[in-house]
Design an enzyme around this catalytic site. Structure first.
Site, PDB file in Angstrom:
ATOM      1  CB  VAL A 135      33.935  20.336 -28.148  1.00  0.00           C
ATOM      2  CG1 VAL A 135      33.689  21.798 -27.850  1.00  0.00           C
ATOM      3  CG2 VAL A 135      34.157  19.565 -26.845  1.00  0.00           C
ATOM      4  CG  HIS A 188      31.262  26.409 -26.911  1.00  0.00           C
ATOM      5  ND1 HIS A 188      30.346  25.903 -26.010  1.00  0.00           N
ATOM      6  CD2 HIS A 188      31.007  27.731 -26.992  1.00  0.00           C
ATOM      7  CE1 HIS A 188      29.586  26.889 -25.564  1.00  0.00           C
ATOM      8  NE2 HIS A 188      29.964  28.011 -26.141  1.00  0.00           N
TER       9      HIS A 188
HETATM   10  C1  BV8 Z   1      32.780  34.727 -24.000  1.00  0.00           C
HETATM   11  C2  BV8 Z   1      34.323  24.252 -24.825  1.00  0.00           C
HETATM   12  C3  BV8 Z   1      33.548  36.974 -24.157  1.00  0.00           C
HETATM   13  C4  BV8 Z   1      35.383  23.692 -23.960  1.00  0.00           C
HETATM   14  C5  BV8 Z   1      32.784  25.481 -23.379  1.00  0.00           C
HETATM   15  C6  BV8 Z   1      27.894  36.950 -20.346  1.00  0.00           C
HETATM   16  C7  BV8 Z   1      28.295  37.203 -21.649  1.00  0.00           C
HETATM   17  C8  BV8 Z   1      29.466  36.662 -22.138  1.00  0.00           C
HETATM   18  C9  BV8 Z   1      30.264  35.838 -21.329  1.00  0.00           C
HETATM   19  C10 BV8 Z   1      29.863  35.584 -20.033  1.00  0.00           C
HETATM   20  C11 BV8 Z   1      28.685  36.135 -19.544  1.00  0.00           C
HETATM   21  N1  BV8 Z   1      28.544  35.713 -18.274  1.00  0.00           N
HETATM   22  C12 BV8 Z   1      29.586  34.905 -17.956  1.00  0.00           C
HETATM   23  C13 BV8 Z   1      30.411  34.817 -18.976  1.00  0.00           C
HETATM   24  C14 BV8 Z   1      31.652  34.062 -19.002  1.00  0.00           C
HETATM   25  C15 BV8 Z   1      31.458  32.633 -19.498  1.00  0.00           C
HETATM   26  C16 BV8 Z   1      30.242  31.963 -18.948  1.00  0.00           C
HETATM   27  O1  BV8 Z   1      29.228  31.841 -19.622  1.00  0.00           O
HETATM   28  N2  BV8 Z   1      30.322  31.496 -17.715  1.00  0.00           N
HETATM   29  C17 BV8 Z   1      29.206  30.775 -17.146  1.00  0.00           C
HETATM   30  C18 BV8 Z   1      29.718  29.629 -16.316  1.00  0.00           C
HETATM   31  C19 BV8 Z   1      28.361  31.741 -16.358  1.00  0.00           C
HETATM   32  N3  BV8 Z   1      31.397  32.606 -20.945  1.00  0.00           N
HETATM   33  C20 BV8 Z   1      32.540  32.596 -21.634  1.00  0.00           C
HETATM   34  O2  BV8 Z   1      33.636  32.686 -21.117  1.00  0.00           O
HETATM   35  C21 BV8 Z   1      32.426  32.500 -23.137  1.00  0.00           C
HETATM   36  N4  BV8 Z   1      33.260  33.511 -23.712  1.00  0.00           N
HETATM   37  O3  BV8 Z   1      31.647  35.014 -23.842  1.00  0.00           O
HETATM   38  O4  BV8 Z   1      33.754  35.611 -24.476  1.00  0.00           O
HETATM   39  C22 BV8 Z   1      34.267  37.185 -22.862  1.00  0.00           C
HETATM   40  C23 BV8 Z   1      35.642  37.235 -22.887  1.00  0.00           C
HETATM   41  C24 BV8 Z   1      36.327  37.497 -21.673  1.00  0.00           C
HETATM   42  C25 BV8 Z   1      35.615  37.642 -20.471  1.00  0.00           C
HETATM   43  C26 BV8 Z   1      34.210  37.532 -20.467  1.00  0.00           C
HETATM   44  C27 BV8 Z   1      33.543  37.303 -21.669  1.00  0.00           C
HETATM   45  C28 BV8 Z   1      32.930  31.152 -23.636  1.00  0.00           C
HETATM   46  C29 BV8 Z   1      32.031  30.037 -23.156  1.00  0.00           C
HETATM   47  C30 BV8 Z   1      32.443  28.704 -23.815  1.00  0.00           C
HETATM   48  C31 BV8 Z   1      33.166  27.831 -22.809  1.00  0.00           C
HETATM   49  N5  BV8 Z   1      33.507  26.555 -23.436  1.00  0.00           N
HETATM   50  N6  BV8 Z   1      33.103  24.353 -24.040  1.00  0.00           N
HETATM   51  C32 BV8 Z   1      35.151  22.236 -23.687  1.00  0.00           C
HETATM   52  O5  BV8 Z   1      34.047  21.713 -23.926  1.00  0.00           O
HETATM   53  O6  BV8 Z   1      36.098  21.606 -23.206  1.00  0.00           O
HETATM   54  S1  BV8 Z   1      31.349  25.514 -22.483  1.00  0.00           S
HETATM   55  C33 BV8 Z   1      31.059  23.927 -22.021  1.00  0.00           C
HETATM   56  O7  BV8 Z   1      30.219  23.972 -20.908  1.00  0.00           O
HETATM   57  C34 BV8 Z   1      30.299  23.176 -23.042  1.00  0.00           C
HETATM   58  O8  BV8 Z   1      30.684  23.446 -24.363  1.00  0.00           O
HETATM   59  C35 BV8 Z   1      28.893  23.572 -22.778  1.00  0.00           C
HETATM   60  O9  BV8 Z   1      28.528  24.661 -23.558  1.00  0.00           O
HETATM   61  C36 BV8 Z   1      28.953  24.030 -21.345  1.00  0.00           C
HETATM   62  C37 BV8 Z   1      28.123  23.109 -20.528  1.00  0.00           C
HETATM   63  O10 BV8 Z   1      26.843  23.448 -20.841  1.00  0.00           O
HETATM   64  P1  BV8 Z   1      25.819  22.342 -21.341  1.00  0.00           P
HETATM   65  O11 BV8 Z   1      26.162  21.945 -22.721  1.00  0.00           O
HETATM   66  O12 BV8 Z   1      24.502  22.918 -21.090  1.00  0.00           O
HETATM   67  O13 BV8 Z   1      26.072  21.063 -20.443  1.00  0.00           O
HETATM   68  P2  BV8 Z   1      25.722  20.870 -18.898  1.00  0.00           P
HETATM   69  O14 BV8 Z   1      26.434  19.654 -18.438  1.00  0.00           O
HETATM   70  O15 BV8 Z   1      25.904  22.156 -18.182  1.00  0.00           O
HETATM   71  O16 BV8 Z   1      24.145  20.568 -18.906  1.00  0.00           O
HETATM   72  C38 BV8 Z   1      23.667  19.378 -19.480  1.00  0.00           C
HETATM   73  C39 BV8 Z   1      22.169  19.489 -19.477  1.00  0.00           C
HETATM   74  O17 BV8 Z   1      21.644  18.340 -20.122  1.00  0.00           O
HETATM   75  C40 BV8 Z   1      21.563  19.519 -18.079  1.00  0.00           C
HETATM   76  O18 BV8 Z   1      20.577  20.522 -18.019  1.00  0.00           O
HETATM   77  C41 BV8 Z   1      20.925  18.130 -17.917  1.00  0.00           C
HETATM   78  O19 BV8 Z   1      19.745  18.187 -17.159  1.00  0.00           O
HETATM   79  C42 BV8 Z   1      20.593  17.810 -19.349  1.00  0.00           C
HETATM   80  N7  BV8 Z   1      20.508  16.375 -19.647  1.00  0.00           N
HETATM   81  C43 BV8 Z   1      21.148  15.345 -19.038  1.00  0.00           C
HETATM   82  N8  BV8 Z   1      20.795  14.185 -19.655  1.00  0.00           N
HETATM   83  C44 BV8 Z   1      19.947  14.518 -20.662  1.00  0.00           C
HETATM   84  C45 BV8 Z   1      19.777  15.906 -20.670  1.00  0.00           C
HETATM   85  N9  BV8 Z   1      18.980  16.539 -21.558  1.00  0.00           N
HETATM   86  C46 BV8 Z   1      18.340  15.777 -22.468  1.00  0.00           C
HETATM   87  N10 BV8 Z   1      18.465  14.432 -22.538  1.00  0.00           N
HETATM   88  C47 BV8 Z   1      19.256  13.771 -21.655  1.00  0.00           C
HETATM   89  N11 BV8 Z   1      19.356  12.426 -21.723  1.00  0.00           N
END
Ligand code: BV8
Ligand code: ZN
Length: 240
Positions: free
Chosen positions: A94, A110
């Site tokens: 975002v 997102h």
């Molecule tokens: C939804 C906006 C329907 C806000 C974000 C199955 C199906 C559907 C839903 C679910 C499901 N299972 C669980 C759920 C619920 C939930 C979910 O997924 N929970 C997770 C924790 C299990 N999903 C939802 O709620 C979604 N809604 O599906 O609606 C619904 C409705 C009601 C009830 C149930 C379902 C909405 C999800 C969106 C949430 N909003 N962002 C904001 O940003 O403030 S998500 C937010 O976290 C980010 O946008 C991002 O997507 C996420 C973090 O993920 P990453 O981007 O991967 O970042 P992260 O830090 O985790 O990882 C970084 C990576 O980079 C690491 O691997 C690291 O090693 C690597 N890295 C580091 N340095 C480098 C690098 N890589 C390359 N180069 C480098 N230099």
């Protein structure tokens, strides 16, 4: 091997692509916010319970991001968009750094931290002021409380956005999965949708993720180094 035109290249990015720009990733929450999990703050309940706390977190993120610049990984994706007719960028981020780098066609799954929506009259507008004058910011039209126009945990992604991402994934022949922990759904399913449609998956991430075992190729290093090198080595294979 020359990739023919209809073999589109797609990129799915996460917070890791912005790490080398200085934007804290979710899993590596920096400083004062380490005591909170994004899952506690990025939810409608948290906002309804304590809008000041959630807005303090978003204001801190906006101020942090405002000081960050796109890195070579962001710029490489701009070159792909400008060079290929069939390149599509899907991001979970975002932070707006893809657009700041020059990417024009970005599917923002997102939403954007730089757009606010009114909880009262649903007014939506860009707002890049840093710092914001008041927290929580108020709507100029109805005086209602404004919130970041992002999708929180427990909120559904916009239908048209998710449909577009799904369609692109299902038509991809190569999907680059860059800087994502691949745990947040439904974004984390997009590489598998692409693979089921016959796409090759290439992961760019220093760490292993649940997606790694599905990947056809893995670059276990920072995207800012690996992605420009990969593109320099392969760009000739694409029908530009
Ligand atoms: C939804 C906006 C329907 C806000 C974000 C199955 C199906 C559907 C839903 C679910 C499901 N299972 C669980 C759920 C619920 C939930 C979910 O997924 N929970 C997770 C924790 C299990 N999903 C939802 O709620 C979604 N809604 O599906 O609606 C619904 C409705 C009601 C009830 C149930 C379902 C909405 C999800 C969106 C949430 N909003 N962002 C904001 O940003 O403030 S998500 C937010 O976290 C980010 O946008 C991002 O997507 C996420 C973090 O993920 P990453 O981007 O991967 O970042 P992260 O830090 O985790 O990882 C970084 C990576 O980079 C690491 O691997 C690291 O090693 C690597 N890295 C580091 N340095 C480098 C690098 N890589 C390359 N180069 C480098 N230099
Ligand atoms: Zn309003």
């Amino acid at each position: 091997m020359k990739e023919s035109l209809e073999r589109p290249l797609t990129a799915l990015t996460g917070a890791g692509i912005s790490a080398e720009s200085g934007v804290p990733t979710f899993r590596g929450q920096a400083g004062l916010w380490r005591d909170y999990s994004p899952h506690e703050l990025a939810t409608p309940d948290a906002f309804n319970r304590n809008p000041e706390l959630v807005w303090a977190w978003y204001a801190w993120r906006r101020e942090t991001i405002a000081g960050c610049r796109p890195n070579p990984a962001h710029r490489t994706l701009v070159d792909m968009e400008e060079s290929l007719k069939n390149f599509t960028l899907i991001t979970q981020n975002v932070d707006g750094l893809h657009q700041a780098a020059g990417s024009k066609r970005v599917i923002e799954l997102h939403g954007s931290i730089w757009r606010l929506v009114c909880t009262g009259c649903r007014y939506v507008g860009d707002d890049k002021r840093v710092p914001l004058p008041d927290l929580p910011p108020r709507c100029q039209i109805c005086g209602g409380v404004l919130r970041p126009d992002v999708i929180w945990f427990g909120e559904s992604l916009r239908r048209e956005v998710l449909d577009a991402a799904w369609r692109v994934a299902a038509q991809s022949k190569v999907m680059l999965v860059i800087g994502t922990s691949a745990v947040v759904e439904p974004a984390a399913s997009l590489p598998l949708v692409a693979q089921r449609a016959g796409a090759r998956l290439i992961e760019f991430n220093p760490d292993t993720t649940p997606m790694s075992r599905h990947a056809d190729q893995v670059f276990r290093e920072p995207a800012g180094k690996a992605l420009p090198r990969w593109w320099a080595e392969t760009r000739g294979c694409w029908a530009l």
